[in-house]
Design an enzyme around this catalytic site. Sequence first.
Site, mmCIF file in Angstrom:
data_model
loop_
_atom_site.group_PDB
_atom_site.id
_atom_site.type_symbol
_atom_site.label_atom_id
_atom_site.label_comp_id
_atom_site.label_asym_id
_atom_site.label_seq_id
_atom_site.Cartn_x
_atom_site.Cartn_y
_atom_site.Cartn_z
ATOM 1 N N PRO A 1 31.091 -19.924 29.649
ATOM 2 C CA PRO A 1 30.789 -19.103 30.837
ATOM 3 C C PRO A 1 32.004 -19.034 31.767
ATOM 4 O O PRO A 1 32.280 -19.972 32.521
ATOM 5 C CB PRO A 1 29.615 -19.822 31.479
ATOM 6 C CG PRO A 1 29.743 -21.235 31.013
ATOM 7 C CD PRO A 1 30.391 -21.213 29.668
ATOM 8 N N ASP B 1 35.827 -22.544 33.460
ATOM 9 C CA ASP B 1 34.621 -22.789 32.660
ATOM 10 C C ASP B 1 33.569 -23.352 33.613
ATOM 11 O O ASP B 1 33.693 -24.468 34.104
ATOM 12 C CB ASP B 1 34.960 -23.791 31.545
ATOM 13 C CG ASP B 1 33.741 -24.184 30.725
ATOM 14 O OD1 ASP B 1 32.616 -23.751 31.043
ATOM 15 O OD2 ASP B 1 33.948 -24.937 29.745
ATOM 16 N N HIS B 2 32.546 -22.574 33.842
ATOM 17 C CA HIS B 2 31.562 -22.969 34.854
ATOM 18 C C HIS B 2 30.806 -24.228 34.472
ATOM 19 O O HIS B 2 30.187 -24.880 35.312
ATOM 20 C CB HIS B 2 30.594 -21.814 35.131
ATOM 21 C CG HIS B 2 30.142 -21.740 36.554
ATOM 22 N ND1 HIS B 2 29.680 -22.834 37.261
ATOM 23 C CD2 HIS B 2 30.114 -20.689 37.427
ATOM 24 C CE1 HIS B 2 29.361 -22.457 38.490
ATOM 25 N NE2 HIS B 2 29.628 -21.161 38.633
ATOM 26 N N ARG B 3 30.824 -24.583 33.201
ATOM 27 C CA ARG B 3 30.136 -25.807 32.795
ATOM 28 C C ARG B 3 30.861 -27.028 33.348
ATOM 29 O O ARG B 3 30.269 -28.073 33.564
ATOM 30 C CB ARG B 3 30.100 -25.901 31.257
ATOM 31 C CG ARG B 3 29.315 -24.787 30.595
ATOM 32 C CD ARG B 3 29.484 -24.847 29.094
ATOM 33 N NE ARG B 3 30.902 -24.790 28.697
ATOM 34 C CZ ARG B 3 31.331 -24.904 27.454
ATOM 35 N NH1 ARG B 3 30.463 -25.090 26.462
ATOM 36 N NH2 ARG B 3 32.627 -24.841 27.176
ATOM 37 N N ALA B 4 32.187 -26.872 33.540
ATOM 38 C CA ALA B 4 32.989 -28.020 33.950
ATOM 39 C C ALA B 4 33.438 -27.910 35.407
ATOM 40 O O ALA B 4 33.604 -28.918 36.089
ATOM 41 C CB ALA B 4 34.209 -28.154 33.042
#
Lengths: 427, 727
Positions: A226, A399-402
């Site tokens: 993402p 990276d929106h996860r991180a």
Amino acid sequence: MASIIRLPEVMANSTEAAIATWVVDEGGEVAVGDVLAEIETEKAVVEMHAEESGVLAKRLVEPGKVVAVGTPIAVLTASAGEEYDLAALLGDGDGAAQEPEVPSAEAVQAPGSSGSASSGPASSGPAPAEAAEAPRGARVFASPLARKLARENGVPIEALEGSGPGGRIVRRDVERFLAQAPAPAPAAPVPASAPAAPAAVGELVPHTPMRRAIARRLTESKQQVPHFYLVAEPRVDALLELRAQANAGSARRKLSVNDFVLKAVAAAFRAVPEANVAWTEEGMHRFDGVDIAVAVATEDGGLLTPVVRGVDRLSVTEVSAAVADLAGRAREGRLRQEELEGGSTTVSNLGMYGTREFAAILNPPQATILAVGAAVEAPVVVDGHLEVGRTMRCTLSADHRAVDGALAARWLAAFTEAVENPLVALL
Amino acid sequence: MPQVTPLEASAPWVEVTSTPEDWAAADPALLADMLGQMHLIRAFEELVLQLAREGLVHGPAHSSIGQEGGAVGSVLALGPSDGVNGTHRGHHQFLAKVIAYVSPRLDLEKLVSEDLHVALRRTLAEILGLADGFGKGRGGSMHLQWMEAGALGTNAIVGGGVPLAAGNAWAQKHAGTQDVTVTYFGDGATNIGSVLESMNLTAAWDLPLCFFIENNLYAVSTHVAEVTGEPRLSGRGPGFGIASWRVDGMDPLAVYLAMQQATEHMRAGKGPTVVEAEVYRYFHQNGPFPGSAFGYRSKDEEAAWRERDPIDRVEREMIARGLLDADGAAAVRKQAVDAMAEIAALMVEDDPDGKPGTRRIKPDLWPDPAFVDVGVRGDASELEGLRTEEEATFSGELVETRFIDAVAGVMRRRMETDESVVVLGEDVHRLAGGTNGATKGLKDAFPDRVLGTPISENAFAGLGGGMALDGRFKPVVEFMYPDFLWVAADQIFNQVAKARHMFGGESKVPFVLRSKVATGTGYGSQHSMDPAGIYATSAGLRIVAPATPFDYVGLMNTALRLDDPVVVLEHVDLYTSTGLAPAEDLDYFIELGKAAVRRSGEDLTILTYLSMVQHSLEAVEQTGVDAEVVDLRWLDRASIDWDTIGESVRKTNNVLIVEQGTLGTSYGGWLADEIQRRFFDWLDQPVQRVHGGEASPSISKVLERAAHARTEEVVEGIGRVVEGFGG
């Protein structure tokens, strides 16, 4: 005592490679560390060094032939003229159970692989279904359809667990793997039968392994990670002034804008270490130092990202020298594999082409990539007055996860601060 | 003491000898034809041997030099619409018929007309294997055919042409002509089954066929007296009730006179004849050396026969009658030799790469290698524009029909609308439609076209083949059991299936073979095979396997319309089954090469045929696997429906080929091979198969059941495929 040299797994996820050139002739003596051959992987031509000394008794793979990782490629004997039993060495005989010498780089494995890439028999025994687990790097048994589907979806076949007879990888295994991917990749629009060439004009140029790797990795990244984007436009008048002074002096080499950008990136990570991370399924990976990958376009249309280590600890001159060295060797295809691995972020700079602004696709598993545009004169408002300044638009992909938005924004602010106050960044 | 009464054969057996009065009375034109034909044939064969010596004839060159008198004397008693065929040693018979057709009267002053020159050229071209030959170079020395001239084709299988000649004679008789057929063969062939079966069959049916035995005393090196108790081979005839003649073949006039009697007998409708002409080939079986060089006969014997040379004989008689002088005789010979040299020069030239004096075939005369498989079968253009139907879209009335009634019904309908259709086989005329009712009612309706045959599959299958090659009739031959194909193998595989291709690719062979499949009926090892796999080995045969009454009607109509030999497989399990078939309409066709998807499915493609279609559908129901069941219908390599198969395989990625019979003769092997070659990247597992055991099914009910496949075995097969799904 003769031994087999096998094709090393030169990088994570690489399943096959070709011997580009044999450097040592058959019968040639080799010492530890000597370059035996140049191996063309998906990403680079790398040198393969001898791990033992001896005589290269026999080459088993012709240059240019793509073979799977773990494939025997040469026989090394202790002395010239030494007799050896090739069949036994290859494991057709009593030595069949021996573990092949494969570099232990397996810690870095593709998701879901867990080392079970191949569970078919090691040799062509009569009853594959009954055969024991084969060592890694041996033949992978997969149905023709499974191979086709994997190829079309960019899935390395070794990454799959075979559930068919004798551990054969079958269609369902590929489908399950694809279904587990975060964003199910739509199957590539492959025509039912013959590949449809674009009508009438043009020609079809076969893909190089590197081109395929770029296509696969970036497709995966764009589809599965993402992305979000933040743009900053720092003033670079001070930076350019400093650079001009440095280059006007006795500097042994001309510093580039990008060298200063790298130092600014390092400074930003030092200021906002929470952003120096990467997402993994198991947990958030925090990096200690600041290793920065630099995107380098190669002449044959490829793209490489060699990594400059410990940028936070290097002087700008050292950074500049390191980048020049890596970029030069990248273009010559002479990078070592480890020089392509790791890195907590990537800097991609198209400013030298006059590109004003762009956004980059993340280079997995990194959580950030900075796209740097050209430094240009621009209207700048200072204290309510319009003046001409020089700015450089930079786009951070994250990276929106991180990395969440606020964190990315803080990092970008720190970066802007460092660019606009280059001396601080260099300290 | 029992009373012993001598018996006499019902048919006469006579020897005919010419007298000086006969020679004195002979028509000078007839003698001129004899002399001219024999000179042409001898010069032609001498040329062939010369070319063979130079290595320019590929394969054997069987010369008949020395025995021309038999062929020429007999052919001169025939007309242009009479037919002849022969064996591997057939140059002289072929040439005699061709010369008589092209130049019915030879002019000894100008022996070779333009037309004759062309015919001789095309004959030599054929023997050399060149594109200009009568068979486009495919047939060569042993397969010479020119149907227009009544030369039906020579044959490399000893005795193999004889049943075909019987079929030609059947067609001649039933077309209402007075024409006759002569089948030439040698002393060796006299002892083979095809010949003896054909003697019996033609005698039973009074067919106008002359069995012309060229008794040259040697089958290769084996003397006739070594291999038979009655070396006067015409003695075979009376045993079959055939009027028989024996004659000196070195005396062409005697042969002519005997043949006149024989043809009169045949044209009068009295049935077949045997004419035995004792002749002598001066050379060995093939090639340019005398037999004595191989040690099986003496030079003295050869010299004694050469003293009786038929050409010399006619020359002497003509000179004696003042019809010719010595110079004139030499001039006839010279014309023949010169004509042949001229023809040879059209085909051979000095070899630029060879030693001085060596010659080669002119390179541009060879056939194009791309011609290799052209004309294995027809292009099916005869089916264009026909009305095709499928059960699912059929608009007419459909009624529940017994399969066997559809079999008999469509044949009855075709025999009504097409007077050329002829049904033949064992007991097809009795028992209310043969052993299963497949020909029910036909004999009463069409007494002349429903033929109950003697038990001699090779002869009656070949007879059907001869009818098909003639073209005036469409034979529908029935094999009561499938394993009988081995008995008739020569006629089915060597003759019928190869005829079109071997003779150049253009001759039609409208031949239908109905074969029952009787697996599971307790008839044991020699009656229980599924023959599909064996028929499928033969490129020239098309194969259909109808699984429903509706399909039977349409497929039989298509089979009967095709100009290729078609095998129609019929399973006894289906005979008693019922299904929908049109109430009235028996005139539709089913498209050539179209399979039928009996059940759509996503996970597995089952390819099957005949009775195994139903077994497969049952097995799918039982297992609940979402299988697609494809009834192949057309089984041969040329007609099979690759479009439907391919579409299904690409969808399901798993294939199970289902058949009933044993592994060794099974059908699915070639299909599996072809599927993996065509669809490798679409397969998720190896092509799986269901078939019977290794051994032929035996009589014991339990063992028989264990030997072949039915629903239970298909269920197991589906299980194996499911295992291959993984997951």
